[in-house]
Design a protein around this motif. Structure first.
Motif, PDB file in Angstrom:
ATOM      1  N   ALA A 220       1.159  -1.416  -0.440  1.00 37.05           N
ATOM      2  CA  ALA A 220       0.409  -0.054   0.222  1.00 37.05           C
ATOM      3  C   ALA A 220       0.745   1.137  -0.058  1.00 37.05           C
ATOM      4  O   ALA A 220       0.307   2.087  -0.080  1.00 37.05           O
ATOM      5  N   ALA A 221       2.158   1.301   0.567  1.00 35.05           N
ATOM      6  CA  ALA A 221       3.166   2.501   0.537  1.00 35.05           C
ATOM      7  C   ALA A 221       3.666   2.480  -1.084  1.00 35.05           C
ATOM      8  O   ALA A 221       4.950   3.665  -0.599  1.00 35.05           O
ATOM      9  N   MET A 222       3.712   1.236  -1.697  1.00 35.41           N
ATOM     10  CA  MET A 222       4.173   1.555  -2.570  1.00 35.41           C
ATOM     11  C   MET A 222       4.022   1.772  -4.150  1.00 35.41           C
ATOM     12  O   MET A 222       2.751   2.581  -3.692  1.00 35.41           O
ATOM     13  N   THR A 223       4.848   1.558  -4.971  1.00 39.36           N
ATOM     14  CA  THR A 223       4.203   2.581  -6.275  1.00 39.36           C
ATOM     15  C   THR A 223       3.941   0.995  -6.996  1.00 39.36           C
ATOM     16  O   THR A 223       3.613   0.536  -6.348  1.00 39.36           O
ATOM     17  N   ALA A 229       5.821  -5.720  -8.195  1.00 37.84           N
ATOM     18  CA  ALA A 229       7.585  -6.450  -8.352  1.00 37.84           C
ATOM     19  C   ALA A 229       7.119  -7.008  -7.206  1.00 37.84           C
ATOM     20  O   ALA A 229       7.352  -8.391  -6.384  1.00 37.84           O
ATOM     21  N   TYR A 230       7.314  -6.559  -6.083  1.00 40.72           N
ATOM     22  CA  TYR A 230       7.135  -6.775  -4.167  1.00 40.72           C
ATOM     23  C   TYR A 230       5.458  -8.123  -4.192  1.00 40.72           C
ATOM     24  O   TYR A 230       6.417  -9.422  -4.218  1.00 40.72           O
ATOM     25  N   THR A 231       5.218  -8.198  -4.477  1.00 41.63           N
ATOM     26  CA  THR A 231       3.900  -9.092  -4.427  1.00 41.63           C
ATOM     27  C   THR A 231       4.302 -10.297  -5.381  1.00 41.63           C
ATOM     28  O   THR A 231       3.659 -11.756  -4.817  1.00 41.63           O
ATOM     29  N   GLY A 232       4.441 -10.006  -7.046  1.00 44.60           N
ATOM     30  CA  GLY A 232       5.156 -11.516  -7.103  1.00 44.60           C
ATOM     31  C   GLY A 232       6.492 -11.919  -6.459  1.00 44.60           C
ATOM     32  O   GLY A 232       5.842 -13.857  -6.545  1.00 44.60           O
ATOM     33  N   ASP A 233       6.475 -11.121  -5.908  1.00 44.81           N
ATOM     34  CA  ASP A 233       7.633 -12.126  -4.584  1.00 44.81           C
ATOM     35  C   ASP A 233       7.144 -12.970  -3.676  1.00 44.81           C
ATOM     36  O   ASP A 233       6.860 -14.213  -3.276  1.00 44.81           O
ATOM     37  N   VAL A 234       5.735 -12.440  -3.220  1.00 47.08           N
ATOM     38  CA  VAL A 234       5.336 -12.627  -2.554  1.00 47.08           C
ATOM     39  C   VAL A 234       4.896 -13.406  -3.013  1.00 47.08           C
ATOM     40  O   VAL A 234       4.548 -14.922  -2.140  1.00 47.08           O
TER      41      VAL A 234
END
Length: 260
Positions: A220-223, A229-234
């Protein structure tokens, strides 16, 4: 006297604020009790969901004004006292969102100032349909600046600013429409509705919920690009779990997953 009670059943921890004579105000003692219990729950694998509620006429009326006024007696007129109070309150609020278990506010009566902040901070909230919500410190000359942080991350900016600058209260229906709470229900259904929501969450794979809650606030704090990119890794890490493999296999096989 114990001002906060914890009761565990069926993987659900229920925290009950029990200072009805002070409308469950966030006094020093209440903040300390909430922090201690949340810290304990964080590492308790048997707990999969948390319900936060209050006794008496109110869910929570915010900070304890009588206690705050007594803090003015120091040589610095309370500057250090107030800084410590708001810092500890902010820490407790952030702990609610950092623990792996979803926290559900069960709200009734009123939720005002830091009490409204508490509702906005919880991951989910269900309210009695007669509940009223406000960040009304402006009425006594104290702008609700710290409650504003949680409020503006839950509802529309203009609605939040109107509440903050006028002391206007929201009805439970308005709070639901603006996204401050998930829904409003009749008073006699409040406990059952909240418990049912907690039970639904408690029935999911704990590791998946833990992963998802953390990712929810991080992204929520990201672009948008950073978040993908982050949630793909998650999701990759989630997919690699044996219990996730079992859950998907069970779905395809039309059976219940064996997560015990």
């Amino acid at each position: 006297m114990t001002i906060l009670h914890r009761d565990d059943a069926d993987h659900i921890a229920t925290l009950t604020m029990d200072a009805p004579e002070r409308l469950n105000a966030l006094s020093h003692a209440m903040l300390a009790a909430l922090q201690a219990n949340l810290d304990a729950i964080k590492d308790d694998a048997s707990v999969r969901a948390v319900i936060l509620r209050g006794t008496g006429k109110a869910f929570c009326a915010g900070h304890d004004l009588k206690e705050m006024q007594s803090g003015r007696q120091s040589e610095d007129a309370g500057a250090a006292y107030f800084a410590d109070l708001f810092d500890r309150c902010a820490t407790m609020m952030q702990t609610i969102q950092s623990i792996p278990q979803p926290v559900i506010a069960q709200v009734h009566g009123i939720a005002t100032a830091a009490g409204c902040q508490l509702v906005a901070t919880c991951d989910l909230a269900i309210a009695d349909d007669t509940t009223r919500f406000g960040v009304n410190g402006v009425n006594i000359g104290l702008f609700c600046s710290t409650p504003m942080v949680a409020l503006t991350r839950n509802i529309h900016r203009k609605a939040a600013f109107e509440m903050l600058t006028t002391g206007k209260f929201l009805t439970a229906s308005e709070a639901a429409d603006l996204g401050l709470i998930n829904r409003a229900v009749p008073a006699d259904a409040l406990a059952d509705e909240t418990r049912a929501l907690a039970a639904t969450i408690a029935g999911k794979l704990p590791a998946a919920v833990k992963t998802g809650k953390s990712a929810f606030y991080e992204q929520a704090a990201m672009t948008t690009a950073e978040a993908y990119a982050y949630t793909g890794d998650v999701m990759v890490q989630n997919m690699l779990r044996d219990d996730t493999n079992e859950g998907i296999s069970a779905f395809l096989d039309k059976r219940k997953p064996n997560w015990d």
